[in-house]
Design a protein around this motif. Structure first.
Motif: not given
Length: 104
Positions: A16, A18, A51, A53, A69, A71, A77, A81-82, A85-86
């Motif tokens: 990814r 940032d 994503v 954040r 982020k 990807y 992703a 990802e948590q 967040m998804l």
């Protein structure tokens, strides 16, 4: 809505980049999904690969600073990802909908 990239930092271990960005908007703060779509278009990526954040708008200002982020693929992703967040970025919901459609 104008999107300006402030910084990009590669993270090859997690496949990814940032990204820190700044939005200039005329109306109220745009939704996370609008920001995701605009950022994806600016970076020539698919919306499922981005994503968002964090979005930070100072009171009364027409500028928002955000962190996202980006990807290499939507699969990366979903692996990294948590879940919350998804869900916020509507990435998991689309894949579940596709899976349900295939089962039917």
């Amino acid at each position: 809505m104008d999107v300006d990239i402030i910084s990009e930092e590669e993270n090859p271990m997690l496949h990814r980049t940032d990204v820190t960005f700044e939005l200039t908007h005329d109306e109220a703060t745009p939704s996370r999904l609008q920001v995701r779509d605009s950022l994806a278009a600016k970076l020539n990526k698919d919306a499922d690969e981005v994503v968002v954040r964090k979005l930070d708008t100072k009171f009364g200002m027409r500028k928002t600073v955000g962190y996202a982020k980006v990807y290499e693929s939507a699969d990366h992703a979903t692996d990294v990802e948590q879940e919350h967040m998804l869900e916020r970025n509507k990435i998991a919901a689309e894949e579940e909908a596709e899976a349900e459609a295939e089962e039917a």
